[in-house]
Design a protein around this motif. Sequence first.
Motif, PDB file in Angstrom:
ATOM      1  N   HIS A  56     -91.040  -2.300  22.562  1.00  0.00           N
ATOM      2  CA  HIS A  56     -90.388  -1.300  22.240  1.00  0.00           C
ATOM      3  C   HIS A  56     -91.072  -0.235  21.588  1.00  0.00           C
ATOM      4  O   HIS A  56     -92.230  -0.441  21.421  1.00  0.00           O
ATOM      5  N   HIS A  58     -90.896   3.403  18.604  1.00  0.00           N
ATOM      6  CA  HIS A  58     -90.369   3.997  17.391  1.00  0.00           C
ATOM      7  C   HIS A  58     -90.368   5.361  17.354  1.00  0.00           C
ATOM      8  O   HIS A  58     -91.556   5.887  17.922  1.00  0.00           O
ATOM      9  N   TRP A 101     -95.241   2.851  23.044  1.00  0.00           N
ATOM     10  CA  TRP A 101     -94.535   1.781  23.453  1.00  0.00           C
ATOM     11  C   TRP A 101     -95.660   0.587  23.097  1.00  0.00           C
ATOM     12  O   TRP A 101     -96.927   0.565  23.503  1.00  0.00           O
ATOM     13  N   GLU A 123     -82.469   0.285  12.866  1.00  0.00           N
ATOM     14  CA  GLU A 123     -82.264   0.061  14.462  1.00  0.00           C
ATOM     15  C   GLU A 123     -82.214   1.588  14.884  1.00  0.00           C
ATOM     16  O   GLU A 123     -82.676   1.745  16.392  1.00  0.00           O
ATOM     17  N   TYR A 126     -85.666   2.723  16.797  1.00  0.00           N
ATOM     18  CA  TYR A 126     -85.851   2.041  17.870  1.00  0.00           C
ATOM     19  C   TYR A 126     -85.648   2.691  19.306  1.00  0.00           C
ATOM     20  O   TYR A 126     -84.531   3.182  19.445  1.00  0.00           O
ATOM     21  N   ARG A 128     -85.500   0.831  22.872  1.00  0.00           N
ATOM     22  CA  ARG A 128     -85.816  -0.615  23.199  1.00  0.00           C
ATOM     23  C   ARG A 128     -85.770  -0.799  24.810  1.00  0.00           C
ATOM     24  O   ARG A 128     -86.363  -1.631  25.277  1.00  0.00           O
ATOM     25  N   ASP A 129     -85.411   0.120  25.549  1.00  0.00           N
ATOM     26  CA  ASP A 129     -85.389   0.231  26.848  1.00  0.00           C
ATOM     27  C   ASP A 129     -86.440   1.193  27.731  1.00  0.00           C
ATOM     28  O   ASP A 129     -86.597   2.528  27.247  1.00  0.00           O
ATOM     29  N   TYR A 130     -87.269   0.625  28.502  1.00  0.00           N
ATOM     30  CA  TYR A 130     -88.687   1.515  28.904  1.00  0.00           C
ATOM     31  C   TYR A 130     -88.104   2.508  29.518  1.00  0.00           C
ATOM     32  O   TYR A 130     -88.948   3.510  29.422  1.00  0.00           O
ATOM     33  N   TYR A 133     -87.513   5.316  27.229  1.00  0.00           N
ATOM     34  CA  TYR A 133     -88.511   5.529  26.443  1.00  0.00           C
ATOM     35  C   TYR A 133     -89.282   6.647  27.472  1.00  0.00           C
ATOM     36  O   TYR A 133     -89.814   7.677  26.973  1.00  0.00           O
TER      37      TYR A 133
END
Length: 145
Positions: A56, A58, A101, A123, A126, A128-130, A133
Motif C-alpha cells: 500500500h 500513504h 507504494w 485508515e 492508506y 490499498r489498491d494499486y 494508486y
Amino acid sequence: MNKLPTIADCKLYDLPKITDPRGNLTFIESDRHVPFAIQRVFYLYDVPTGESRGAHAHHALNQLVICLSGSFDVEVDDGQNRTRIHLNRPWKGLHVPPLIWAAEVNFDPGSVALVLASDVYNEADYVRDYDDYLALMKELTQKQV
C-alpha cells in the motif's frame, strides 16, 4: 505543489550502533536519526514463508522500516519505477516517504520488522489498491504541469 516523491527518495539511514563485547546497542531519536517525528511504532513477526506485508501507499505518512532480525526485501514503487531493497541489519533503516507504494516480501523465517511512523493509525491515509494508486499518481503528476 511540491515535487512528487520517487523511489530515489527511499533512502537507507545508518542508525547509531554502539559495539560492546557484551552485545551491540542501537538507539533511535525522533527528528534526529529519522527525518520525522515518531508518533507510532509497530512490528511484524511470524510472517509465514511466501507471504508479504504492506502493499500500500500513504497520502501523508512517513515510515522507517528496520529489520531487527532475519531478513526481508522492501519493494518500493513510485508509479513509474520500482526497485527492491534488502534489509538484514538492525542498524539500517529504510525511509519510505508518503506516496510511495511499498511491500515487504521474502521474509526469512524468524524475521522481525520494526516500523516507525510519523503519525497514528488513520485508515483514510492508506491507498490499498494499486490501480487507485496509479490513478492518484497520474492525477498528482498532471496537477504539477
